[in-house]
Design an enzyme around this catalytic site. Structure first.
Site, PDB file in Angstrom:
ATOM      1  CE1 TYR A  88     -15.062 -26.211 -33.166  1.00 45.33           C
ATOM      2  CE2 TYR A  88     -16.664 -24.854 -32.401  1.00 45.33           C
ATOM      3  CZ  TYR A  88     -15.616 -25.464 -32.256  1.00 45.33           C
ATOM      4  OH  TYR A  88     -15.139 -25.659 -30.972  1.00 45.33           O
ATOM      5  CE  LYS A  96     -14.805 -28.866 -31.012  1.00 43.29           C
ATOM      6  NZ  LYS A  96     -13.503 -29.748 -30.517  1.00 43.29           N
ATOM      7  CB  SER A 109     -17.304 -30.902 -26.684  1.00 47.78           C
ATOM      8  OG  SER A 109     -18.218 -30.944 -27.590  1.00 47.78           O
TER       9      SER A 109
END
Length: 276
Positions: A145, A149, A134
């Site tokens: 982004y 995650k 992660s």
């Protein structure tokens, strides 16, 4: 104890460093990349314990073929490392579907399909491990982004509960800034740059330019911690790496608890009234 690994995204960054460390300690590894020619030196240096194959996590069938290769060459898979992916910098309004959909295909959906393909092999292993790469962005952050995650974090927490009865431990690795190619070739930028976001997304754009190759974290030391977690009898579910990741976590959860405490008296009064 020697382990059998399948690692995605081994052409550079933490995936490359991890592959080298695992091979140096004598474990068996199937290393993967979109172009396996970038991995030829790993195979040449460890001809008995390393195999390389093409694996594009967004392409159906690649992960299953890599797992089958591990089965044929080494007898199975003990550790899956979902490392493949890339970054993106840009405000939500700046991003376009052509930019953020491939990010989710790689970082989220590709990770899901790879995990699904390898799980049958891991369930047959003794004390299997799934390492989800992660990011500190998975703890706190913003942008597309970070959204990918956050998805990895939630998926991994659910997966950890599902596979625990098979003796499989899930480790969510959350690195802060480490000196890899991540801010370079692994980072995409939203083409649109709006002046309205100069103080938010614009700061992240400047950070990339100013810090690429200057990150404080040593990737070899990060990998050493990951290996210790994989080898642990009771691995951690969450593994932040570096001062920045720990600072993000503490700041987030302190603010989270403060907000909960502030609104708790009102928020708890949401049930049906007692008829009596």
């Amino acid at each position: 104890m020697s382990r059998r690994w399948l690692i995605t995204g081994c052409s550079g960054g933490l995936g490359r460093v991890l592959s080298e460390a695992v091979l140096d300690r004598g474990d068996q590894v199937v290393v993967t990349a979109r172009d396996p020619r970038s991995l030829e030196d790993l195979v040449a240096g460890h001809p008995e314990t390393c195999r390389a194959t093409a694996l594009d996590v967004t392409r159906a069938g690649d992960a299953a073929a890599a797992a089958e290769l591990a089965e044929q060459e080494f007898g199975g898979v003990d550790v899956l490392v979902n490392n493949a992916g890339h970054g993106m910098i840009g405000a939500i309004e700046e991003g376009t579907p052509e930019e953020y959909r491939p990010l989710f295909e790689s970082n989220v959906f590709g990770l899901i399909e790879t995990t699904r393909a390898v799980l049958p092999f891991l369930r047959r292993a003794d004390g299997g491990r799934i390492v989800m790469m992660s990011s500190g962005a998975g703890i706190a952050g913003d942008g597309y982004y970070n959204a990918t995650k956050f998805a990895v974090e939630g998926l991994s927490e659910a997966l950890a509960q599902e596979v625990a009865p098979f003796g499989i431990a899930t480790i969510i690795v959350e690195p802060g800034p480490f000196r890899t190619e991540f801010l370079g070739r692994s980072m995409r930028m939203a083409a649109a740059e709006m002046p309205e976001y100069a103080g938010t997304a614009g700061v992240r754009r400047r950070y990339r330019v100013e810090h690429d190759g200057q990150q404080a974290g040593d990737p070899h030391k990060a990998v050493d911690v990951v290996l210790q977690a994989v080898d642990a009898e009771r691995p951690p579910l969450h593994l932040p790496l570096g001062e920045r990741a720990y600072a993000l976590a503490r700041t987030k959860f302190t603010a989270f608890l403060k907000s909960m405490d502030q609104w708790e008296p009102l928020a708890l009064k949401t049930g049906f009234d007692d008829p009596s």
